[in-house]
Motif scaffolding. Sequence first.
Motif, PDB file in Angstrom:
ATOM      1  N   PRO A  63       0.790  -1.233   0.000  1.00  0.00           N
ATOM      2  CA  PRO A  63       0.000   0.000   0.000  1.00  0.00           C
ATOM      3  C   PRO A  63       0.824   1.286   0.000  1.00  0.00           C
ATOM      4  CG  PRO A  63      -0.024  -0.986   2.179  1.00  0.00           C
ATOM      5  CD  PRO A  63       0.681  -1.954   1.285  1.00  0.00           C
ATOM      6  N   GLU A  64       2.141   1.183   0.268  1.00  0.00           N
ATOM      7  CA  GLU A  64       2.991   2.378   0.198  1.00  0.00           C
ATOM      8  C   GLU A  64       3.744   2.358  -1.136  1.00  0.00           C
ATOM      9  OE1 GLU A  64       4.971   3.945   3.742  1.00  0.00           O
ATOM     10  OE2 GLU A  64       4.254   2.170   4.825  1.00  0.00           O
ATOM     11  N   ILE A  65       3.555   3.405  -1.905  1.00  0.00           N
ATOM     12  CA  ILE A  65       4.137   3.489  -3.248  1.00  0.00           C
ATOM     13  C   ILE A  65       5.083   4.688  -3.307  1.00  0.00           C
ATOM     14  CG2 ILE A  65       3.654   3.819  -5.705  1.00  0.00           C
ATOM     15  CD1 ILE A  65       0.827   2.688  -5.173  1.00  0.00           C
ATOM     16  N   ARG A  66       6.303   4.443  -3.703  1.00  0.00           N
ATOM     17  CA  ARG A  66       7.258   5.534  -3.967  1.00  0.00           C
ATOM     18  C   ARG A  66       7.502   5.561  -5.467  1.00  0.00           C
ATOM     19  NH1 ARG A  66      11.905   8.281  -1.580  1.00  0.00           N
ATOM     20  NH2 ARG A  66      13.576   8.443  -3.141  1.00  0.00           N
ATOM     21  N   THR A  67       7.312   6.729  -6.072  1.00  0.00           N
ATOM     22  CA  THR A  67       7.443   6.816  -7.522  1.00  0.00           C
ATOM     23  C   THR A  67       8.264   8.037  -7.931  1.00  0.00           C
ATOM     24  OG1 THR A  67       6.218   7.078  -9.605  1.00  0.00           O
ATOM     25  CG2 THR A  67       5.177   7.979  -7.640  1.00  0.00           C
ATOM     26  N   ASN A  68       9.107   7.856  -8.936  1.00  0.00           N
ATOM     27  CA  ASN A  68       9.878   8.969  -9.506  1.00  0.00           C
ATOM     28  C   ASN A  68       9.126   9.639 -10.643  1.00  0.00           C
ATOM     29  OD1 ASN A  68      12.242   8.817  -7.880  1.00  0.00           O
ATOM     30  ND2 ASN A  68      12.838   6.968  -8.982  1.00  0.00           N
ATOM     31  N   ASP A  69       7.927   9.162 -10.911  1.00  0.00           N
ATOM     32  CA  ASP A  69       7.108   9.695 -12.006  1.00  0.00           C
ATOM     33  C   ASP A  69       5.784  10.168 -11.415  1.00  0.00           C
ATOM     34  OD1 ASP A  69       5.815  10.267 -14.379  1.00  0.00           O
ATOM     35  OD2 ASP A  69       6.321   8.363 -15.346  1.00  0.00           O
ATOM     36  N   ASN A  70       5.281  11.309 -11.884  1.00  0.00           N
ATOM     37  CA  ASN A  70       3.999  11.778 -11.348  1.00  0.00           C
ATOM     38  C   ASN A  70       2.804  11.267 -12.161  1.00  0.00           C
ATOM     39  OD1 ASN A  70       4.900  13.572 -13.430  1.00  0.00           O
ATOM     40  ND2 ASN A  70       3.460  15.154 -12.730  1.00  0.00           N
ATOM     41  N   GLN A  71       3.050  10.263 -13.000  1.00  0.00           N
ATOM     42  CA  GLN A  71       1.952   9.600 -13.708  1.00  0.00           C
ATOM     43  C   GLN A  71       2.082   8.095 -13.472  1.00  0.00           C
ATOM     44  OE1 GLN A  71       2.538  11.163 -17.699  1.00  0.00           O
ATOM     45  NE2 GLN A  71       1.149  12.858 -17.279  1.00  0.00           N
ATOM     46  N   ILE A  72       1.108   7.521 -12.763  1.00  0.00           N
ATOM     47  CA  ILE A  72       1.156   6.097 -12.459  1.00  0.00           C
ATOM     48  C   ILE A  72      -0.207   5.459 -12.728  1.00  0.00           C
ATOM     49  CG2 ILE A  72       2.960   6.414 -10.711  1.00  0.00           C
ATOM     50  CD1 ILE A  72       0.828   5.880  -8.576  1.00  0.00           C
ATOM     51  N   GLU A  73      -0.209   4.139 -12.812  1.00  0.00           N
ATOM     52  CA  GLU A  73      -1.458   3.399 -13.007  1.00  0.00           C
ATOM     53  C   GLU A  73      -1.515   2.278 -11.978  1.00  0.00           C
ATOM     54  OE1 GLU A  73      -4.065   1.307 -16.610  1.00  0.00           O
ATOM     55  OE2 GLU A  73      -1.963   1.796 -16.940  1.00  0.00           O
ATOM     56  N   ILE A  74      -2.591   2.289 -11.194  1.00  0.00           N
ATOM     57  CA  ILE A  74      -2.814   1.254 -10.181  1.00  0.00           C
ATOM     58  C   ILE A  74      -3.932   0.345 -10.679  1.00  0.00           C
ATOM     59  CG2 ILE A  74      -3.640   0.814  -7.829  1.00  0.00           C
ATOM     60  CD1 ILE A  74      -2.290   3.430  -6.996  1.00  0.00           C
ATOM     61  N   LYS A  75      -3.711  -0.980 -10.618  1.00  0.00           N
ATOM     62  CA  LYS A  75      -4.696  -1.930 -11.127  1.00  0.00           C
ATOM     63  C   LYS A  75      -5.114  -2.916 -10.036  1.00  0.00           C
ATOM     64  CE  LYS A  75      -3.115  -1.873 -15.942  1.00  0.00           C
ATOM     65  NZ  LYS A  75      -2.609  -2.703 -17.055  1.00  0.00           N
ATOM     66  N   LEU A  76      -6.416  -3.199 -10.010  1.00  0.00           N
ATOM     67  CA  LEU A  76      -6.985  -4.224  -9.134  1.00  0.00           C
ATOM     68  C   LEU A  76      -7.698  -5.255  -9.993  1.00  0.00           C
ATOM     69  CD1 LEU A  76      -8.754  -2.037  -6.386  1.00  0.00           C
ATOM     70  CD2 LEU A  76      -6.419  -2.906  -6.330  1.00  0.00           C
ATOM     71  N   LYS A  77      -7.788  -6.474  -9.489  1.00  0.00           N
ATOM     72  CA  LYS A  77      -8.610  -7.505 -10.130  1.00  0.00           C
ATOM     73  C   LYS A  77      -9.933  -7.611  -9.380  1.00  0.00           C
ATOM     74  CE  LYS A  77      -7.801 -10.198 -12.997  1.00  0.00           C
ATOM     75  NZ  LYS A  77      -8.070 -10.108 -14.472  1.00  0.00           N
ATOM     76  N   CYS A  78     -11.024  -7.827 -10.141  1.00  0.00           N
ATOM     77  CA  CYS A  78     -12.316  -8.033  -9.500  1.00  0.00           C
ATOM     78  C   CYS A  78     -13.010  -9.246 -10.122  1.00  0.00           C
ATOM     79  CB  CYS A  78     -13.198  -6.798  -9.601  1.00  0.00           C
ATOM     80  SG  CYS A  78     -13.554  -6.241 -11.276  1.00  0.00           S
ATOM     81  N   LYS A  79     -13.783  -9.954  -9.300  1.00  0.00           N
ATOM     82  CA  LYS A  79     -14.438 -11.181  -9.761  1.00  0.00           C
ATOM     83  C   LYS A  79     -15.848 -10.932 -10.270  1.00  0.00           C
ATOM     84  CE  LYS A  79     -11.815 -14.258  -6.712  1.00  0.00           C
ATOM     85  NZ  LYS A  79     -11.862 -15.127  -5.526  1.00  0.00           N
ATOM     86  N   GLU A  80     -16.438  -9.798  -9.890  1.00  0.00           N
ATOM     87  CA  GLU A  80     -17.802  -9.466 -10.315  1.00  0.00           C
ATOM     88  C   GLU A  80     -17.861  -7.983 -10.658  1.00  0.00           C
ATOM     89  OE1 GLU A  80     -20.803  -9.075  -7.198  1.00  0.00           O
ATOM     90  OE2 GLU A  80     -19.262  -9.513  -5.701  1.00  0.00           O
ATOM     91  N   PRO A  81     -18.869  -7.555 -11.427  1.00  0.00           N
ATOM     92  CA  PRO A  81     -18.979  -6.132 -11.750  1.00  0.00           C
ATOM     93  C   PRO A  81     -19.182  -5.288 -10.488  1.00  0.00           C
ATOM     94  CG  PRO A  81     -20.356  -7.445 -13.217  1.00  0.00           C
ATOM     95  CD  PRO A  81     -19.880  -8.365 -12.134  1.00  0.00           C
ATOM     96  N   LEU A  82     -18.347  -4.275 -10.347  1.00  0.00           N
ATOM     97  CA  LEU A  82     -18.407  -3.399  -9.178  1.00  0.00           C
ATOM     98  C   LEU A  82     -18.585  -1.959  -9.617  1.00  0.00           C
ATOM     99  CD1 LEU A  82     -15.353  -4.783  -7.120  1.00  0.00           C
ATOM    100  CD2 LEU A  82     -17.762  -5.359  -6.795  1.00  0.00           C
ATOM    101  N   LYS A  83     -19.178  -1.151  -8.757  1.00  0.00           N
ATOM    102  CA  LYS A  83     -19.088   0.302  -8.945  1.00  0.00           C
ATOM    103  C   LYS A  83     -18.016   0.792  -7.986  1.00  0.00           C
ATOM    104  CE  LYS A  83     -23.418   0.823  -6.339  1.00  0.00           C
ATOM    105  NZ  LYS A  83     -24.768   1.417  -6.401  1.00  0.00           N
ATOM    106  N   VAL A  84     -17.156   1.643  -8.484  1.00  0.00           N
ATOM    107  CA  VAL A  84     -15.960   2.043  -7.738  1.00  0.00           C
ATOM    108  C   VAL A  84     -15.842   3.561  -7.746  1.00  0.00           C
ATOM    109  CG1 VAL A  84     -13.454   1.819  -7.603  1.00  0.00           C
ATOM    110  CG2 VAL A  84     -14.802  -0.082  -8.456  1.00  0.00           C
TER     111      VAL A  84
END
Length: 219
Positions: A31-52
């Motif tokens: 859950p702690e992310i250190r990045t040298n870029d100010n553009q990142i993409e975080i991905k999650l997997k889901c088993k059923e359709p969710l509203k997020v």
Amino acid sequence: MSAAPELPVGFLGVQPKFEELGLSALSHIEPEIRTNDNQIEIKLKCKEPLKVTHQLINCRTGDEVSQFVFTQTLHGTISFIISLPESGYYKFLLFALPQNDDSKSLPNVYNYLINCVRALHPVFPFPKQYAQWKDGCYLHEPLVLHKDASLRNVFFKVIIPGAKAVAIVADGEWIHLEKKGNHFEGHANLEPFKGKKVTMNANTGADESKYATMLEYVI
């Protein structure tokens, strides 16, 4: 260099409903992310359709800057594309419920702390996403539009499940996209519409004259 913010015990990472909803971290396991870029993409997997939904909070100012996050889901992967306006720490909070759950309040399911070391890229707000932009909708391009971008021949490519027609609407002018396989695509000259709102609209129902607004850009 800003110091890491103090966070309540148990704030970071998985919250009670995360696994119950069939979610799992895909791109960033910690859950702690250190990045040298100010553009990142975080991905999650889901088993059923969710509203997020989400909140992106600048820890230095306390400001919510969620207009710099774009969410889309395709083939069971939820993608959060994030542009961080400045260096420093950000709290990124995720909320989710099953798509068929009518509850107005979505429970908090996961929290990240992002440390952006350098903000080298200019950032612009992503298009506003309307309620109709749901599971399976996927914008290939353009993810951002702004007055300083090249607007003469903008290429649009999008997946909207169940759509019979998709159009870009700028100041009352309709530019229809062409259906190709599972997506719609086409070019639009938006140069004359600087300072205006530009929307992506889709017809998904029996009435061919009714279009729902899916996304809204401001150029």
